[in-house]
Design a protein around this motif. Sequence first.
Motif, PDB file in Angstrom:
ATOM      1  N   ALA A  13      29.869  -4.840   0.252  1.00 53.51           N
ATOM      2  CA  ALA A  13      30.649  -4.510   0.030  1.00 53.51           C
ATOM      3  C   ALA A  13      31.985  -5.090   1.155  1.00 53.51           C
ATOM      4  O   ALA A  13      32.945  -4.831   1.877  1.00 53.51           O
ATOM      5  N   GLN A  14      31.594  -6.168   1.257  1.00 54.30           N
ATOM      6  CA  GLN A  14      32.481  -7.152   1.767  1.00 54.30           C
ATOM      7  C   GLN A  14      32.208  -6.985   3.325  1.00 54.30           C
ATOM      8  O   GLN A  14      33.303  -7.511   4.516  1.00 54.30           O
ATOM      9  N   GLN A  15      31.322  -6.407   4.041  1.00 57.32           N
ATOM     10  CA  GLN A  15      31.143  -6.506   4.810  1.00 57.32           C
ATOM     11  C   GLN A  15      29.844  -7.571   5.780  1.00 57.32           C
ATOM     12  O   GLN A  15      29.131  -7.067   5.497  1.00 57.32           O
ATOM     13  N   ARG A  16      30.259  -8.606   5.402  1.00 52.20           N
ATOM     14  CA  ARG A  16      29.155  -9.669   5.071  1.00 52.20           C
ATOM     15  C   ARG A  16      27.756  -9.293   6.403  1.00 52.20           C
ATOM     16  O   ARG A  16      26.438  -9.155   6.079  1.00 52.20           O
ATOM     17  N   PRO A  17      27.988  -9.100   7.646  1.00 50.93           N
ATOM     18  CA  PRO A  17      27.246  -9.573   9.046  1.00 50.93           C
ATOM     19  C   PRO A  17      26.191  -7.649   8.370  1.00 50.93           C
ATOM     20  O   PRO A  17      24.943  -7.701   8.446  1.00 50.93           O
ATOM     21  N   ASP A  18      26.843  -6.688   7.359  1.00 51.84           N
ATOM     22  CA  ASP A  18      26.306  -5.550   7.048  1.00 51.84           C
ATOM     23  C   ASP A  18      24.570  -5.952   6.220  1.00 51.84           C
ATOM     24  O   ASP A  18      23.700  -4.631   6.799  1.00 51.84           O
ATOM     25  N   ASN A  29      24.229  -1.043   2.771  1.00 52.66           N
ATOM     26  CA  ASN A  29      24.828  -2.499   2.482  1.00 52.66           C
ATOM     27  C   ASN A  29      24.069  -3.831   2.111  1.00 52.66           C
ATOM     28  O   ASN A  29      23.534  -4.371   3.429  1.00 52.66           O
ATOM     29  N   GLY A  30      23.700  -4.136   1.109  1.00 51.73           N
ATOM     30  CA  GLY A  30      23.504  -6.036   1.105  1.00 51.73           C
ATOM     31  C   GLY A  30      22.272  -5.296   0.828  1.00 51.73           C
ATOM     32  O   GLY A  30      21.316  -6.626   1.730  1.00 51.73           O
ATOM     33  N   LYS A  31      21.518  -4.543   0.038  1.00 55.72           N
ATOM     34  CA  LYS A  31      19.837  -4.098   0.384  1.00 55.72           C
ATOM     35  C   LYS A  31      19.722  -3.887  -1.400  1.00 55.72           C
ATOM     36  O   LYS A  31      20.312  -4.008  -2.539  1.00 55.72           O
ATOM     37  N   ILE A  32      18.320  -3.948  -1.157  1.00 52.91           N
ATOM     38  CA  ILE A  32      17.395  -2.971  -2.175  1.00 52.91           C
ATOM     39  C   ILE A  32      17.049  -1.995  -1.271  1.00 52.91           C
ATOM     40  O   ILE A  32      16.127  -2.578  -0.046  1.00 52.91           O
TER      41      ILE A  32
END
Length: 468
Positions: free
Chosen positions: A173-178, A186-189
Amino acid sequence: MKSFATLLLLGALAVPAVAQQGPVLATYTVGSTTVSASALTSNLDTPWELLWGPDNFLWMTERAGRISRIDPNTGQLFPLLTVTDVTETGESGLLGMVLHPDFATTPYVYIVYNYTDAGTLKEKLVRYTYSATANTLSSPLILLGNITAVTTHSGSRLLILPDRTLLMTTGDAQQRPDAQTPSSLNGKILRMNLDGTVPADNPIAGSLVYTLGHRNPQGLVRAPSGRIYSSEHGENAEDEVNIIEPNRNYGWPTVEGLCNLPAEQSFCTANNVQQPIFTWAPTVGAASITYYDHPAIPGWRNSLLATTLRGSKLTQIPLDATGTTAGAGVFTLTSFGRLRSICVSPQGRVYVGTSNQDGRATPAATDDRILVLENRAFVPNAVKNGASSLLELSPNPAAQTVAVKLPAAAPTRTTIQLRDVLGRTARTIQVTTGQQEVSVNLNGLPSGLYLVQTQLGDTQYTRRLMVE
């Protein structure tokens, strides 16, 4: 007692319907096979998910919110539902879908989509209940919601594993550090039980996080070997295909693609980073992925097939015998623009959805559409000359369990399927390499006639089973 006419009708179900073959739009050479491309149905709007359903129909989501079934024999579309609170903006909208593995008795449909809450874009996972009689989806139940979303990098693909847990991909979601923050979804499975709760054996107690360090994974498939593969959008340098393993880190945002830069190498060593087995460089917009291992197109056997958006190609990614090493990519289906969704039928046909109505292409008059890739010369070794008798069922009729004995020990992992009189899959049983006999639990199945089917090599075996 069933009438004689009914038994004749049920007997006809042993032969799968032959798909209507439309005009050939293009042909491609795969090894020694000619693969034809034709259109099954047209005038769609950004098909996002394609599944082969247990009813032998294609199931499809379109980004604006519509869920439909498509008859693979005629191309006729049967709308089920338009989800009213879907927000389609940018890359957002209705995304992934998966059907419950026991669909005949538990007709649940899981979807993930973007919605607006108090003016803020978010993402949620919702379960619906399907009625075959009414051809509808109803009784929505939110399993997971309030996930941070923006108009890009939302994921999201769904996959149900044999242990009846569900994997869900999420973008950063464009929240790169997340992507590297375990407390963020976010940025997960993610991995959850089918009711949305956290499995007791997840890597982090009480957390849905299964893997982290993803930018925007949009492909997810489990091969018969049990390995799980995901395709992921990179930023500029490399798109990726990864083997998904629990509690692994996939590097983003420090690492894009391979650990081949000095800063990436040190991060990978310190953070248990799993490197991709395949990359596209530069990026091509890797959108979805499936596994192919059917004798209809021998040159694609034991391969991943991936669709690309910016690349506008289908990529075949051959795997080695262990499934851990990928060969060089082979590209095809180059004449139809952006390609987003893909699935494979039990007959070895590949269905691909174009994505030319998503605002980033110049659509043709018929876009979007579902394309069929097939070897029209392929004739499966049908069950004939008494070969069906080689598949042994005991007892038959059966009430609670039935023992299924294959003609020979399975040379590779395979499946046995029980189909009801409408062709819907009622049970799917995994057979491991070297196994010849399995016991099938029949509890919960309505009484009646079923077909027990399996495929060994290029021969399909079918036997009738009466459940009391």
